[in-house]
Each structure stands twice: as structure tokens, then as C-alpha cells.
Design a protein around this motif. Sequence first.
Motif, PDB file in Angstrom:
ATOM      1  N   GLN A 104      -8.176   1.455  -2.652  1.00  0.00           N
ATOM      2  CA  GLN A 104      -6.864   2.416  -3.036  1.00  0.00           C
ATOM      3  C   GLN A 104      -6.531   2.029  -4.433  1.00  0.00           C
ATOM      4  O   GLN A 104      -6.222   2.947  -5.446  1.00  0.00           O
ATOM      5  CB  GLN A 104      -5.803   2.161  -2.337  1.00  0.00           C
ATOM      6  N   SER A 147      -0.928   4.094   6.869  1.00  0.00           N
ATOM      7  CA  SER A 147       0.739   4.327   6.987  1.00  0.00           C
ATOM      8  C   SER A 147       1.219   2.980   6.923  1.00  0.00           C
ATOM      9  O   SER A 147       1.106   2.143   6.412  1.00  0.00           O
ATOM     10  CB  SER A 147       0.687   5.216   8.261  1.00  0.00           C
ATOM     11  N   ALA A 168      -6.902   4.567  -7.738  1.00  0.00           N
ATOM     12  CA  ALA A 168      -5.465   5.031  -7.833  1.00  0.00           C
ATOM     13  C   ALA A 168      -5.509   6.070  -9.097  1.00  0.00           C
ATOM     14  O   ALA A 168      -5.837   5.657 -10.075  1.00  0.00           O
ATOM     15  CB  ALA A 168      -4.484   4.238  -7.850  1.00  0.00           C
ATOM     16  N   GLY A 175       0.801  -1.161  -0.079  1.00  0.00           N
ATOM     17  CA  GLY A 175       0.155  -0.009  -0.145  1.00  0.00           C
ATOM     18  C   GLY A 175       0.722   1.332   0.008  1.00  0.00           C
ATOM     19  O   GLY A 175       0.424   2.084  -0.775  1.00  0.00           O
ATOM     20  N   GLY A 176       1.903   1.406   1.058  1.00  0.00           N
ATOM     21  CA  GLY A 176       2.519   2.603   0.911  1.00  0.00           C
ATOM     22  C   GLY A 176       3.243   2.835  -0.278  1.00  0.00           C
ATOM     23  O   GLY A 176       3.419   3.954  -0.652  1.00  0.00           O
ATOM     24  N   THR A 220       1.151   6.033  -7.909  1.00  0.00           N
ATOM     25  CA  THR A 220      -0.456   6.302  -8.408  1.00  0.00           C
ATOM     26  C   THR A 220      -0.340   7.535  -9.673  1.00  0.00           C
ATOM     27  O   THR A 220      -0.981   7.222 -10.563  1.00  0.00           O
ATOM     28  CB  THR A 220      -1.401   6.692  -7.346  1.00  0.00           C
ATOM     29  N   SER A 257       1.119   3.983  -3.075  1.00  0.00           N
ATOM     30  CA  SER A 257       0.709   5.514  -3.095  1.00  0.00           C
ATOM     31  C   SER A 257       1.675   6.107  -3.949  1.00  0.00           C
ATOM     32  O   SER A 257       1.202   7.248  -4.624  1.00  0.00           O
ATOM     33  CB  SER A 257       0.998   5.837  -1.490  1.00  0.00           C
ATOM     34  N   ASP A 296      -6.965  -2.601   0.820  1.00  0.00           N
ATOM     35  CA  ASP A 296      -6.477  -1.635   0.020  1.00  0.00           C
ATOM     36  C   ASP A 296      -7.379  -1.784  -1.447  1.00  0.00           C
ATOM     37  O   ASP A 296      -6.764  -1.441  -2.500  1.00  0.00           O
ATOM     38  CB  ASP A 296      -5.045  -1.624  -0.141  1.00  0.00           C
TER      39      ASP A 296
END
Length: 586
Positions: free
Chosen positions: A320, A306, A324, A275-276, A282, A279, A317
Motif C-alpha cells: 500500500q 477494511s 500509494a 492503513g484505512g 494517497t 488510504s 501494508d
Amino acid sequence: MGKRDFVVLFGGEAGYGVMSAGMMIAKAAVRNSMQAVVVNEYPSLIKGGLNNCLVRISDSPLTSFEETPDILGAVSQQAYELNVAKVRPGGVVFHDVGVKTDKVLPPAGVTLVPVQLVQTGSADMAKVMANSAVMGAFCALTDFSAEAVKAAITGEFANPVVQTKNLEIFEHTWQTVKAAQGAAGVKFPFALQPSPSPRMLLTGTDAVAMGALQAGCRFAAGYPMTPATGVLVYLADHAVEYGVVFKQAEDEIAAVNMLIGAGFAGVRALGATSGGGFSLMTEAVGFAAIAEVPLVILMAQRGGPSTGLPTRTMQADLNQVLYASQGEFARVIVAPGDVEECFTETFRAFNLAEKYQVPCFILTDKYLADSSVTQPFFDTKEMKIERGKLVDEAWLASHAPYLRYRLTEDGVSERAIPGQVGGRHVATSYTHGEDGFYSSGHKEYAANEQEITAAGIDKSFAKLPHILAEVPGIKLHGPAQADLTLIAWGSTKGAALEAMELAKEKGISVNLLQILYAAPFPAASVMEVLTKAKRTLLIEGNHTAQMGVLLRANTGFAADAQYLKYDSKPFTPSGIVRKIQEVMSK
């Protein structure tokens, strides 16, 4: 339990080899006709902390785990205190002689057996060799085949000195515990016989990497991030063998742009992150979309937000990945539910990325990524690499001037790669016309900016019906008609499948709707199943029912009940069955 099985849990401080001990027991079982599931649990620490390795063994296929061991091997105090309550009545806990058991007593009917597990000698040697003592005590207390474990130890250590020392410690502990304890153990219920055909013990990580290699992946880039790092390591380890170029980038921004560069050059490439890291990727994902460059990324979920829980699992996620990058564009999101789907759907993702020139995301999680299961060799006979509208110089010569983004019925334009005569074109991050030029800045397009903008977006979304027609958006498991229909996605599949069988034993008919593709969402296929469902139960590893919201947004359908789990642990069959009984009792 709905099937005969045997569960062993080894626990100890990092460095004592409890995970390798569990894996060697599993290998010994699999090589002798058994099925196995191995679940590793470890903290997000550079050094130290509690490691657990749970191994579930059966003579029937296994798709999940249950955290109720028949036997626990505790090398450290913490391993004993945090795991002893999980042991089934009638089970056995063997622990290092240095562990104190008076503060935390075992459940009724559980036998305690002290064993010299931590070896004497240098601190490092004492740690490294403890796993062989653990395996020796396990075999002595269960009558699990010592010869099968010795064979696994022999195969594990190439260095003859290390091999001999581990075998000596195993043998000594096995003989000592067997002589001292007699009938104090819990008998392993299966007879081991050599497997008639070879099988693998694979993680989802292994299967994704193997699927990528089968698909012709020749470039990989990424920055290490648990639980996706294993894919990058696998590809790097096999780079020479398969002709893969691997780059560990300085960060995920660099990595994704390297992937886009490879795709633009006509090279199949894979990125892997969590996930981080995703990010950071994206903005570039949007670039790949508007430039229509093939892009494949594994996104392995873990706990957030985080830094969250780097070594624990979650299914939080989905949103996300669904949303994205800025703007709107077609994308593909597949969420494999098991190791076999990790292999087959990764292969398919590479074909889809090139055929439809879109970003494709493979969505797994820590549980699926790190857990090992028994897997027959993959059948690859029907697997064909499809590169879509990749053109040659003869085609380019007959279609001059070349329009890289020519409007077509299916939204897919002919694709040339650098170096082809007649294939020169602009690949831009700006909204553009058929020839790739910026719609606002180019004087010839200024008067038609609105039409060009709308046409480009329509072009992207024109791909979706064709993708939907090609992918297996859902899978229905179990009877066509049932008292209750489970709705699940991703790694929850395994526990749900076993829960179906347990529910059947309790007189409840259950089937499972597995949503395999989250984008494009297979609304028609989903509703074909749900319109026939009597009652429905949505199962997800997050707090906000992200797939449930997506389901309702695309179909208007809301499940009758939800079982949402977001405590960092995977679903278990017994937990799902309890929820099934609760729902059906209302």
C-alpha cells in the motif's frame, strides 16, 4: 529459552488496570538493573473486553517476547480460561476468588491460588484498585521486591489519597497471600539492585514522537486511528514544551493537506495514521510528490482489509505504501525494527524529506508501536538537522528569475518558502516546467509537452541514487558466514535476533539480513549479502510475502524458504527456531 528470563501475564476485563499493573512491575524491574519487554493486548471496543499485559524480565538484553508465562494473574473468568494453558509447567496461576476453575483445568504441574483481587466497595472503586491487589499477590508468590513495586506505585499516583489507598491494598494483599500460601509460588530468579544510570521504558510510538521532536518537528496533524494515535497524543501532550502546533483534523484528507501546507511554508511536520486513514491520504501524497513539498507520515500497520483488526498486528501494508497514489515518483520508506531505530530513522526521515523534497514514510506496526522495552537514553551528539537546498533572499536576488523546479543533476531544486522576496512561485498538482506552470495549458509549453513531462519524471527519479548512497538500506546481524540467512524487516527483527542465539545453542549458525529501507530498494547491498548466503529463510507478517516479492522484483533473488505469519500475533523466537530447524532438516 536461550537466556534466563521471567515472564508474568496479567489478564482481566478492561478497566481493572491489568496494563498499568504490568507496566508498574516492568518499571520496578528496569529501575533495578533489569531488562524488560511489555506487550499489551486489548480488543477494539469502547468499553469492556479482555485486556492482557505480558511482562518479560531478564538480567540480559531482551529484544522480543515469549507467550509462556511463569505466573499468570487472572482477574476475570475470561482471562483465566483463555490464558491458563499458556503457563509453563511448574508455574503458578493466581486468580480472583470469583473465578471458577473447574471447567478449564491448568496444565500439569501448575498451581492454582485463589486471591481476593476485585475489591469491595463501589463498582468503579472495585475495578480501579484491583491492579494493586494483583501486584501484591504477584510479589507474595514470587518474592519480587515489594519495596520496588511500592516505589513504582508511589510514582504513578500524584493524588495522595489515591496513592495511599493503592499502597494499602497492595500491602494487605501481599501480606495476606504471603502468610496463606508460603512456598506455593514460583521464585523470581534475579536479585534487584538499583540501576547505576537512568534508563527509559519506551514504546515505538514514544520513540517516533521523540525522534520527530529531536528533528525539529513543529506541526502535527491527524485523525485518531489505532495504532498510530499515540504519536499524535505524545506530540499534543508536549506541544507547549516544544512549541508544536497540533491539529486534530476532521479526517485524514484534511490532515495530510495541512501537513503539505506546513511543509510548503517551511515548517517540519508529522502525520500519523494506519492503513484505512492512509488510504484517504494517497491522492494528496501524489500532490506532495509532484509539488516537491517535504512530507513525513508515520504509517502504523494493523490487520486488514477494511477495519480488520484495529488492535492486532500485521505487516501487510508494505505494498500500500510502496504504490500509494497515481503515477510514478520517488519516495522513501523506512521500516524500523526496534525502538532505537524508531527514534533515529524518524529523525533521518525529516532530513531526507527536506533534502530531497520527497514524501517519506515511517512504517511500523501495532506490535512495535505499543510494546515497551528497556532503552538507554538516546545518543544525539551526532544528530544534525539538514534542511537541504533551502535558500535565502540573497541567493534569490542573484538567481532571478527564480525557477522553483530548476532541472539539476541530483534532481533537487533550490527551495524558497512563502514571504521571501524573490521567491514567489507556483506549486501545482499538474505536470509542470521549471517555473511551475502547467505544461499543457501554458501556450509557451504546448509544443514541448512531451519533453517537459519526461524531464519532470526523470527529475524525480534522479534523486534515488543520492538517497541510496545516504541511507543505511540494510543491516547484517550475526556472523558474516552462516548455515542459514534470515531475511526480515520491521518488528520481526527482535524475534529473529533472539532466534539466532537459540539456533546457535542447537548447533545451527544463523545470521540476519534486516531490510531497513524498502524504498529506494537497496538492491546492491542486499545482493552483496545474499550472494554469500548458503540457504535463506524469508520471515514476514503477511500472506503474500510482500518484501519477498519486492526483493525478487529488484534483484531476481527468491528465498529458499518462507515463514509467513498472518494470524494477528507477532513472531516469537521459539516459533522462528522451530522453522529454522524444519528448513535445515530438509
